[in-house]
Design a protein around this motif. Structure first.
Motif, PDB file in Angstrom:
ATOM      1  N   LYS A   1       0.763  -1.217  -0.015  1.00  0.00           N
ATOM      2  CA  LYS A   1      -0.014  -0.016  -0.037  1.00  0.00           C
ATOM      3  C   LYS A   1       0.864   1.301   0.005  1.00  0.00           C
ATOM      4  CE  LYS A   1      -3.703   2.329   2.443  1.00  0.00           C
ATOM      5  NZ  LYS A   1      -4.609   2.460   3.672  1.00  0.00           N
TER       6      LYS A   1
ATOM      7  N   ARG B   1       2.067   1.633  -3.458  1.00  0.00           N
ATOM      8  CA  ARG B   1       1.002   2.174  -4.333  1.00  0.00           C
ATOM      9  C   ARG B   1       0.559   3.674  -4.050  1.00  0.00           C
ATOM     10  NH1 ARG B   1      -1.757  -1.187  -7.297  1.00  0.00           N
ATOM     11  NH2 ARG B   1      -1.704  -3.366  -6.884  1.00  0.00           N
ATOM     12  N   THR B   2       0.850   4.401  -2.930  1.00  0.00           N
ATOM     13  CA  THR B   2       0.654   5.682  -2.542  1.00  0.00           C
ATOM     14  C   THR B   2       1.961   6.655  -2.665  1.00  0.00           C
ATOM     15  OG1 THR B   2       1.049   5.324  -0.284  1.00  0.00           O
ATOM     16  CG2 THR B   2      -1.344   5.234  -1.219  1.00  0.00           C
TER      17      THR B   2
ATOM     18  N   TYR C   1       1.888  -3.579  -8.754  1.00  0.00           N
ATOM     19  CA  TYR C   1       1.646  -2.476  -8.108  1.00  0.00           C
ATOM     20  C   TYR C   1       2.818  -1.410  -8.352  1.00  0.00           C
ATOM     21  CZ  TYR C   1       6.422  -3.856  -5.711  1.00  0.00           C
ATOM     22  OH  TYR C   1       7.470  -4.037  -5.506  1.00  0.00           O
TER      23      TYR C   1
END
Length: 261
Positions: free
Chosen positions: A6, A9-10, A174
């Motif tokens: 995550k 991904r950010t 990703y």
């Protein structure tokens, strides 16, 4: 603290650092240096095992080196390459990924190809396997691309690479590695993708960069690609140190009184 998928991904637009590492000491140094992610690449076949290419590398060899790298870097996000033909089918890909994640301790796997492997990537991500894609020069199939050379110079090649990167993102990857492609093409792909790009020989516009540990430290003297910057002439320094050891043993200088019990 170890990054998560995550977090990657950010991380679009941030300057992230990947570095290969193939064993305990190199991974330990990479983690202490503060890299964001370690790649246990199948390039180990050439720089560690002495193969002429990445093709001979087996799943067992990848697993062996992934385990060692994880022990050296317990707090760093770790990506392991799926070796040649280990993802020829989804069943084979799932088997290989399961071993690398469960036994090897990897956080994600990487595979080469674009539209032709999108279905495999989708199957892996549906099963909960984080996947890093790889476009441009794909070393496992370099012979089909005309060898280890720049990819995407011709418009049709550039379009194929762009379509492949978009297909990987749509399939759930990703991030996408871009290897040996023109800088402007890498810039366009980086701007088109919502996921982060990782450049190697792709110019300064990608979200992240990756280099081979042995190239950064000058430990692989056989070949130096144009895109590599050596931060140390390690091979020369190692040879000097080893040569001194050889001379001191032969001359009776080592071991001395301070090295004896």
């Amino acid at each position: 603290m170890r990054r998560t998928v995550k977090a990657f991904r950010t991380s679009k637009g941030k300057r992230l650092v990947y570095l290969t590492a193939y064993d305990y000491p190199s991974a330990r140094l990479a983690e202490r240096a503060g890299v964001d992610a370690i790649l246990v690449g199948d390039s180990l076949g050439m720089v560690v095992l002495g193969y002429p290419s990445t093709v001979p590398v087996t799943l067992e060899e990848m697993l062996h080196h992934t385990k060692a790298a994880r022990r050296g870097a317990p707090e760093t996000f770790l990506v392991a390459d799926l070796p040649y033909l280990a993802y020829a089918t989804l069943d084979r890909a799932l088997f290989a990924a399961e071993r690398l994640l469960k036994e090897g301790g990897a956080d994600a796997v990487k595979l080469e190809g674009g539209e032709e492997v999108a279905e495999i990537v989708q199957g892996l991500t549906r099963a909960g396997v984080p996947v890093l894609g790889h476009m441009g020069l794909t070393p496992q199939t370099a012979s089909l691309l005309g060898g280890y050379k720049l990819q995407g110079k011709r418009p049709e090649e550039a379009e194929r690479i762009l379509r492949g990167a978009l297909a990987l993102e749509a399939a759930g990857a990703y991030g996408v590695v871009l290897e040996m492609v023109p800088a402007l093409l890498a810039k366009e792909i980086t701007e088109r993708l919502a996921v982060h790009t990782v450049g190697i020989g792709a110019g300064p516009h990608t979200d992240a960069q990756v280099l081979v540990f042995h190239d950064v430290l000058g430990l692989y003297g056989e070949f130096q690609p144009r895109f590599v910057k050596r931060y140390l002439e390690g091979e020369r320094l190692f040879l000097e140190a080893l040569g001194q050891y050889v001379r001191e043993v032969r001359e009776g200088v080592f071991p001395g009184q301070e090295h004896s019990f």
